[in-house]
Design a protein around this motif. Structure first.
Motif, PDB file in Angstrom:
ATOM      1  N   ALA A 100      -9.446  -0.764   5.562  1.00  0.00           N
ATOM      2  CA  ALA A 100      -8.696  -0.543   4.180  1.00  0.00           C
ATOM      3  C   ALA A 100      -8.807  -1.831   3.302  1.00  0.00           C
ATOM      4  O   ALA A 100      -8.881  -2.778   3.534  1.00  0.00           O
ATOM      5  CB  ALA A 100      -7.424  -0.088   4.628  1.00  0.00           C
ATOM      6  N   GLN A 110       0.154   0.778   2.397  1.00  0.00           N
ATOM      7  CA  GLN A 110       0.337   2.151   2.348  1.00  0.00           C
ATOM      8  C   GLN A 110       0.788   2.334   3.895  1.00  0.00           C
ATOM      9  O   GLN A 110       1.759   3.210   4.411  1.00  0.00           O
ATOM     10  CB  GLN A 110      -0.691   3.051   2.245  1.00  0.00           C
ATOM     11  CG  GLN A 110      -0.251   4.370   2.386  1.00  0.00           C
ATOM     12  CD  GLN A 110      -1.455   5.569   2.037  1.00  0.00           C
ATOM     13  OE1 GLN A 110      -2.026   5.150   0.893  1.00  0.00           O
ATOM     14  NE2 GLN A 110      -1.790   6.347   2.626  1.00  0.00           N
ATOM     15  N   PHE A 111       0.036   1.631   4.864  1.00  0.00           N
ATOM     16  CA  PHE A 111       0.278   1.921   6.235  1.00  0.00           C
ATOM     17  C   PHE A 111       1.584   1.176   6.856  1.00  0.00           C
ATOM     18  O   PHE A 111       2.264   1.661   7.321  1.00  0.00           O
ATOM     19  CB  PHE A 111      -1.084   1.226   7.275  1.00  0.00           C
ATOM     20  CG  PHE A 111      -0.806   1.027   8.556  1.00  0.00           C
ATOM     21  CD1 PHE A 111      -0.402   2.300   9.410  1.00  0.00           C
ATOM     22  CD2 PHE A 111      -0.922   0.183   9.447  1.00  0.00           C
ATOM     23  CE1 PHE A 111      -0.073   2.460  10.793  1.00  0.00           C
ATOM     24  CE2 PHE A 111      -0.894   0.170  10.796  1.00  0.00           C
ATOM     25  CZ  PHE A 111      -0.445   1.146  11.455  1.00  0.00           C
ATOM     26  N   LEU A 114      -4.029  -2.249  -0.842  1.00  0.00           N
ATOM     27  CA  LEU A 114      -3.268  -1.028  -1.008  1.00  0.00           C
ATOM     28  C   LEU A 114      -3.240  -0.136   0.124  1.00  0.00           C
ATOM     29  O   LEU A 114      -1.979   0.430   0.421  1.00  0.00           O
ATOM     30  CB  LEU A 114      -3.894  -0.335  -2.458  1.00  0.00           C
ATOM     31  CG  LEU A 114      -3.544  -0.938  -3.551  1.00  0.00           C
ATOM     32  CD1 LEU A 114      -4.490  -0.072  -4.772  1.00  0.00           C
ATOM     33  CD2 LEU A 114      -2.431  -0.859  -4.288  1.00  0.00           C
ATOM     34  N   GLY A 115      -4.243   0.009   0.993  1.00  0.00           N
ATOM     35  CA  GLY A 115      -4.349   0.907   1.968  1.00  0.00           C
ATOM     36  C   GLY A 115      -3.422   0.383   3.109  1.00  0.00           C
ATOM     37  O   GLY A 115      -2.839   1.111   3.854  1.00  0.00           O
ATOM     38  N   TYR A 134      -1.576   8.178  11.295  1.00  0.00           N
ATOM     39  CA  TYR A 134      -2.537   7.060  10.893  1.00  0.00           C
ATOM     40  C   TYR A 134      -3.057   6.492  11.988  1.00  0.00           C
ATOM     41  O   TYR A 134      -3.611   5.408  12.114  1.00  0.00           O
ATOM     42  CB  TYR A 134      -1.484   5.672  10.521  1.00  0.00           C
ATOM     43  CG  TYR A 134      -0.991   5.997   9.049  1.00  0.00           C
ATOM     44  CD1 TYR A 134      -2.080   5.520   7.687  1.00  0.00           C
ATOM     45  CD2 TYR A 134       0.027   6.747   8.552  1.00  0.00           C
ATOM     46  CE1 TYR A 134      -1.540   5.719   6.773  1.00  0.00           C
ATOM     47  CE2 TYR A 134       0.611   6.649   7.232  1.00  0.00           C
ATOM     48  CZ  TYR A 134      -0.294   6.352   6.472  1.00  0.00           C
ATOM     49  OH  TYR A 134       0.175   6.458   4.978  1.00  0.00           O
ATOM     50  N   GLY A 168      -1.707   9.834  -4.538  1.00  0.00           N
ATOM     51  CA  GLY A 168      -1.989   8.734  -3.579  1.00  0.00           C
ATOM     52  C   GLY A 168      -2.141   9.183  -2.180  1.00  0.00           C
ATOM     53  O   GLY A 168      -2.087  10.481  -1.909  1.00  0.00           O
ATOM     54  N   ASN A 189      -9.159  -2.057  -8.371  1.00  0.00           N
ATOM     55  CA  ASN A 189      -8.992  -0.667  -8.127  1.00  0.00           C
ATOM     56  C   ASN A 189      -9.657   0.419  -8.588  1.00  0.00           C
ATOM     57  O   ASN A 189      -9.638   0.323 -10.135  1.00  0.00           O
ATOM     58  CB  ASN A 189      -7.446  -0.530  -7.765  1.00  0.00           C
ATOM     59  CG  ASN A 189      -6.947   0.712  -7.395  1.00  0.00           C
ATOM     60  OD1 ASN A 189      -7.597   1.353  -6.666  1.00  0.00           O
ATOM     61  ND2 ASN A 189      -5.951   1.312  -7.882  1.00  0.00           N
ATOM     62  N   ARG A 228      -9.054   3.793  -7.961  1.00  0.00           N
ATOM     63  CA  ARG A 228      -8.453   5.276  -7.414  1.00  0.00           C
ATOM     64  C   ARG A 228      -8.380   6.076  -8.715  1.00  0.00           C
ATOM     65  O   ARG A 228      -8.448   7.216  -8.867  1.00  0.00           O
ATOM     66  CB  ARG A 228      -7.172   4.998  -6.724  1.00  0.00           C
ATOM     67  CG  ARG A 228      -7.375   4.387  -5.198  1.00  0.00           C
ATOM     68  CD  ARG A 228      -6.160   4.173  -4.902  1.00  0.00           C
ATOM     69  NE  ARG A 228      -6.303   3.606  -3.169  1.00  0.00           N
ATOM     70  CZ  ARG A 228      -6.758   2.389  -2.868  1.00  0.00           C
ATOM     71  NH1 ARG A 228      -7.252   1.683  -3.423  1.00  0.00           N
ATOM     72  NH2 ARG A 228      -6.748   2.484  -1.459  1.00  0.00           N
ATOM     73  N   TYR A 276      -5.054   7.961  -0.134  1.00  0.00           N
ATOM     74  CA  TYR A 276      -6.214   7.539   0.465  1.00  0.00           C
ATOM     75  C   TYR A 276      -6.115   6.071   0.742  1.00  0.00           C
ATOM     76  O   TYR A 276      -5.658   5.067  -0.061  1.00  0.00           O
ATOM     77  CB  TYR A 276      -7.102   7.841  -0.785  1.00  0.00           C
ATOM     78  CG  TYR A 276      -8.432   7.279  -0.304  1.00  0.00           C
ATOM     79  CD1 TYR A 276      -9.553   8.020   0.640  1.00  0.00           C
ATOM     80  CD2 TYR A 276      -9.034   6.098  -0.696  1.00  0.00           C
ATOM     81  CE1 TYR A 276     -10.699   7.595   1.193  1.00  0.00           C
ATOM     82  CE2 TYR A 276     -10.369   5.635  -0.206  1.00  0.00           C
ATOM     83  CZ  TYR A 276     -11.170   6.374   0.788  1.00  0.00           C
ATOM     84  OH  TYR A 276     -12.328   5.883   1.170  1.00  0.00           O
ATOM     85  N   TYR A 277      -6.326   5.657   1.690  1.00  0.00           N
ATOM     86  CA  TYR A 277      -6.307   4.363   2.271  1.00  0.00           C
ATOM     87  C   TYR A 277      -7.313   3.717   2.589  1.00  0.00           C
ATOM     88  O   TYR A 277      -7.388   2.341   3.081  1.00  0.00           O
ATOM     89  CB  TYR A 277      -5.179   4.144   3.282  1.00  0.00           C
ATOM     90  CG  TYR A 277      -5.652   4.878   4.762  1.00  0.00           C
ATOM     91  CD1 TYR A 277      -6.165   4.201   5.702  1.00  0.00           C
ATOM     92  CD2 TYR A 277      -5.159   6.356   4.721  1.00  0.00           C
ATOM     93  CE1 TYR A 277      -6.490   4.733   6.848  1.00  0.00           C
ATOM     94  CE2 TYR A 277      -5.407   6.995   5.888  1.00  0.00           C
ATOM     95  CZ  TYR A 277      -6.199   6.131   7.031  1.00  0.00           C
ATOM     96  OH  TYR A 277      -6.436   6.823   8.122  1.00  0.00           O
ATOM     97  N   PRO A 312      -1.324  10.361   4.686  1.00  0.00           N
ATOM     98  CA  PRO A 312      -2.499   9.653   4.887  1.00  0.00           C
ATOM     99  C   PRO A 312      -3.874  10.748   4.648  1.00  0.00           C
ATOM    100  O   PRO A 312      -3.786  11.567   5.268  1.00  0.00           O
ATOM    101  CB  PRO A 312      -2.483   8.941   6.146  1.00  0.00           C
ATOM    102  CG  PRO A 312      -1.695   9.716   7.094  1.00  0.00           C
ATOM    103  CD  PRO A 312      -0.731  10.416   5.930  1.00  0.00           C
TER     104      PRO A 312
END
Length: 418
Positions: free
Chosen positions: A158, A165-166, A161-162, A66, A284, A271, A273, A286-287, A184
């Protein structure tokens, strides 16, 4: 007893291994000027062992994949676009200690017993004005062994959600998982880039005076009752977000007392996505910012005087138009940029924190018992829909949406829901 927090050290967490040196383009959504601000959130964990050091080391390893989070935003002199320069500068990281237990401060339940500024990294004016560091974190350890993360994240980097994710990736490294659950994906060039999208324009019209802040909890029973009433009336389901938004919108509209024919609006980011499943992997990863603004409009008379089920229906109908609206935007079929928000008093911005994934992050000692989002711009009439501290059930509504003269009536209207 006076509760206090002492910052022990401040520095930058850099990737544990060499990472690419490059300048990455941002998506059309990332580059929207209005997203260049700090999103603040607090994450409360009941227990931990040397939490700050553990998270610091795990973050360093997670930054290998990341690595854009360790970069800096720049304005490219060649085309004038905002981009991300990746040179491994790192994430700003602060270690701090408190002189009390989390029990002493009620796990940071409202009202806060510690000044909120003490929980976040202390920033210089240069950093606040430039907002070029994508992520900044303070980990505060309490005497009970619990800890609190005060997180700054720049929305340009981000969406919720992004960012979650991190944090999940850091947690997986901290727990010793052999590999990350999600790989990622930067892929900002995968998103549509309408040629007529206006990244900047005239300053937004702001006619709000100082807006009062308050936090109100909706019980699980009151939300369930509205969901049940909606199903019996329509044969369809509605979410906790739908129910909460409808009640806030109606309460605010009644409290302010607009003329019955006055247009009133709510806006929230949805969202998208799932609408990009052919170009953004459905599993999943993509952030980047991946949302589209939905604006719901009606008149003050309809919102104020309708049954609450009918207000939910207005919100749901607007959400159902998302695929068509986004498809038109993606090919540039629009006259007014939907991402240019208005800050007039008849408009309310709503942010949904109920399904972003922050409540599932685990650094090795269990999930958080409380996640607290904070309002954004002071002039922005908004409501943040969140969850209650564990083990309570229901929704917590943080609002900054009415002037003082309308505050008592607004609280009274909101209180009718429980």
């Amino acid at each position: 007893m006076v509760f206090s927090i002492t910052r022990k050290s401040t520095g930058f967490v850099t990737p544990a291994e060499p990472t690419p040196t490059e300048i990455l383009p941002l998506s059309a959504i990332d580059r929207i000027e209005g997203l260049r601000y700090l999103v603040r959130s607090v994450h409360v964990f009941k227990s931990g062992v040397r939490a700050a050091e553990t998270i610091k080391q795990a973050m360093s390893k997670a930054l290998v994949t990341y690595y854009p989070f360790a970069g800096r935003f720049i304005n490219d002199p060649e085309d004038g676009e905002v981009k991300l320069a990746c040179r491994g500068q790192g994430v700003l990281f602060v270690e701090a200690v408190a002189n009390c237990s989390l029990e002493d401060v009620r796990f940071l339940d409202y009202p806060l017993m510690i000044p909120q500024d003490d929980i976040f990294p202390e920033l210089s004016q240069d950093i606040i004005e430039s907002v070029d560091i994508p992520s900044m974190m303070q980990v505060t350890e309490f005497t009970c062994g619990g800890f609190v993360i005060g997180l700054f994240s720049v929305h340009t980097m981000a969406d919720g959600l992004g960012v979650a994710q991190f944090l999940h990736a850091i947690g997986e490294v901290a727990r010793g998982l052999p590999k990350l659950t999600l790989n990622p994906i930067w892929g900002r060039d995968l998103l549509p880039n309408p040629t007529n999208l206006r990244h900047s324009g005239p300053p937004p019209v702001i006619d709000n005076d100082k807006l009062e802040c308050t936090t109100i909890d909706f019980s699980a029973d009151s939300i369930l009752k509205l969901k049940t009433d909606f199903f019996h009336s329509t044969g369809k389901h509605c979410s906790t977000f739908d129910a909460s938004v409808a009640k806030v919108w109606q309460s605010r509209t009644r409290a302010i007392g607009f003329e019955l024919d006055e247009p009133v609006h709510i806006c929230f980011f949805a969202n998208i996505r799932h609408l990009l499943s052919k170009i953004v992997p459905p599993e999943g990863g993509y952030y980047g910012n991946c949302f589209y603004p939905i604006t719901v409009s009606s008149t003050a008379g309809i919102v104020s005087e309708s049954n609450l089920v009918d207000v939910v229906r207005i919100v749901k109908d607007a959400k159902n138009d998302l695929p068509k609206a986004f498809a038109k935007w993606a090919i540039g079929d629009f006259k007014e940029d939907p991402f240019q928000l208005t800050f007039r008093y008849n408009s309310l911005f709503v942010s949904d924190w109920t399904r972003l994934g922050f409540r599932e992050v685990d650094y090795g000692w269990g999930k958080p018992v409380n996640v607290i989002p904070f309002p954004y711009y002071e002039f922005m009439a908004m409501a943040v829909i969140g969850t209650l501290p564990v083990p309570k059930q229901g929704a917590r509504i943080m609002t900054q949406c009415v002037e003082k003269k309308h505050f008592d009536t607004f609280q009274h209207e909101m209180g009718k829901f429980n």
